[in-house]
Enzyme design. Sequence first.
Site, short mmCIF file in Angstrom:
data_model
loop_
_atom_site.label_atom_id
_atom_site.label_comp_id
_atom_site.label_asym_id
_atom_site.label_seq_id
_atom_site.Cartn_x
_atom_site.Cartn_y
_atom_site.Cartn_z
N CYS A 120 0.92 -1.70 -0.13
CA CYS A 120 -0.28 -0.21 -0.14
C CYS A 120 0.67 1.37 -0.30
CB CYS A 120 -1.10 -0.04 1.39
SG CYS A 120 -0.14 0.11 2.73
N SER A 145 0.85 -10.45 9.15
CA SER A 145 0.62 -8.69 8.59
C SER A 145 -1.27 -9.64 9.17
CB SER A 145 0.46 -9.50 7.83
OG SER A 145 -0.52 -8.39 6.97
N GLU A 174 0.87 -0.66 16.22
CA GLU A 174 -0.50 -0.01 15.35
C GLU A 174 -1.17 0.94 16.78
OE1 GLU A 174 -2.65 0.22 11.84
OE2 GLU A 174 -4.16 2.05 12.74
N HIS A 176 3.67 1.88 10.96
CA HIS A 176 2.61 1.86 12.42
C HIS A 176 2.39 3.00 12.95
CE1 HIS A 176 1.40 -2.32 10.54
NE2 HIS A 176 2.31 -2.91 10.51
N HIS A 219 -1.38 -5.31 19.04
CA HIS A 219 -0.39 -4.78 17.34
C HIS A 219 -0.10 -3.57 17.47
CE1 HIS A 219 -0.60 -3.38 13.69
NE2 HIS A 219 -0.53 -4.71 12.94
N CYS A 252 2.58 6.27 8.57
CA CYS A 252 1.36 6.49 7.85
C CYS A 252 0.46 7.71 7.69
CB CYS A 252 0.47 4.71 7.21
SG CYS A 252 -0.43 5.69 5.67
N THR A 297 -6.66 1.09 11.25
CA THR A 297 -6.63 1.73 10.22
C THR A 297 -7.10 -0.10 9.46
OG1 THR A 297 -4.30 0.75 9.29
CG2 THR A 297 -5.19 3.16 9.98
S1 SF4 Z 1 -2.91 2.72 6.96
FE1 SF4 Z 1 -1.63 1.00 7.25
S2 SF4 Z 1 -2.57 -0.30 5.22
FE2 SF4 Z 1 -3.22 1.59 5.34
S3 SF4 Z 1 -2.07 3.01 3.03
FE3 SF4 Z 1 -1.02 3.41 6.39
S4 SF4 Z 1 0.63 1.61 5.94
FE4 SF4 Z 1 -1.14 0.68 4.09
#
Ligand code: SF4
Length: 288
Positions: free
Chosen positions: A13, A228, A136, A84, A134, A106, A172
């Site tokens: 992604c 994952s 994140e 994350h 996790h 991200c 997410t």
């Molecule tokens: S939130 Fe996670 S899955 Fe979505 S674009 Fe960002 S890294 Fe990728």
Amino acid sequence: MKEIIMADRAGFCFGVKRAVDEIINALESRASAQGALLPKGAVWSIGMPIHNPQEVARLKTMGLKVAQDADEVPDGAMVLIRAHGESRAVIEGLRGRGGVIVDMTCPHVRRAQERASELSSQGYDVVLLGDARHPEIRSIMGYVDGPIDVVANVAEAEKLPKRSRAALISQTTQQEELLADIASVLVSKTGELCVCNTICKATVERQDAVRRLAGKVDGVVLIGGKESANTAKLRDIAEANGMDVLWIESVDGMDWGWLQGKIRIGIAAGASTPQWLITEVCNKIARM
Ligand code: SF4
């Protein structure tokens, strides 16, 4: 004759690609600058930079160091914050020790961190939908000073107490249907409920792409790291849609007997699966 049908969204992604590109960029810059302009020592990641052991192994051969936790990172080192994210306390702690932070959180995770922080400071009790272990979720928790709960399913949401104000925020990579189910549980036990759909588009697109394979294939080879979360969700969706799933991390995990009797093979991959691994699997199946 076998036919391979690729899911129309598969593999890296935006957030993972951005982080991996930056890691490679930092490693190459360090190598060419020979340490003159950059902090001494290696480039570090706290934990696996992405949930894909094969890609992490490749980055390690280029010089990346992976620490178990922030304490393992030497003072003054360059640290890449993975997609994350990390808690505020961890990042401030590294900076306090002279670390050079390259923050590749991200933007979708950043939004979840910011919404959790804002709503908590406005007096909402935060409820996170996701896996409490996790990274994140741990990074989002690190932006909340007030009350916070993590729920993974409807049964856990039903056990939460009644409250006057709550904010529901999602990891997410969760499924929108589950977020809606949790919201409908909380609405009856909360005076004022704020629901933030922080599920990212990349996740939804990959999930929809797997759904579209249903009825077109005799089985799906799903490529992705076993740790994952988003790949695990793709497996759940494929199975819920009646598909026979073979989940592998790389071509080495192929069960060639599984292909027997199957004519059309779907290929899907999680958001942390690099294209080179997908290509290897497709080429090997095509050659069989
Ligand atoms: S939130 Fe996670 S899955 Fe979505 S674009 Fe960002 S890294 Fe990728």
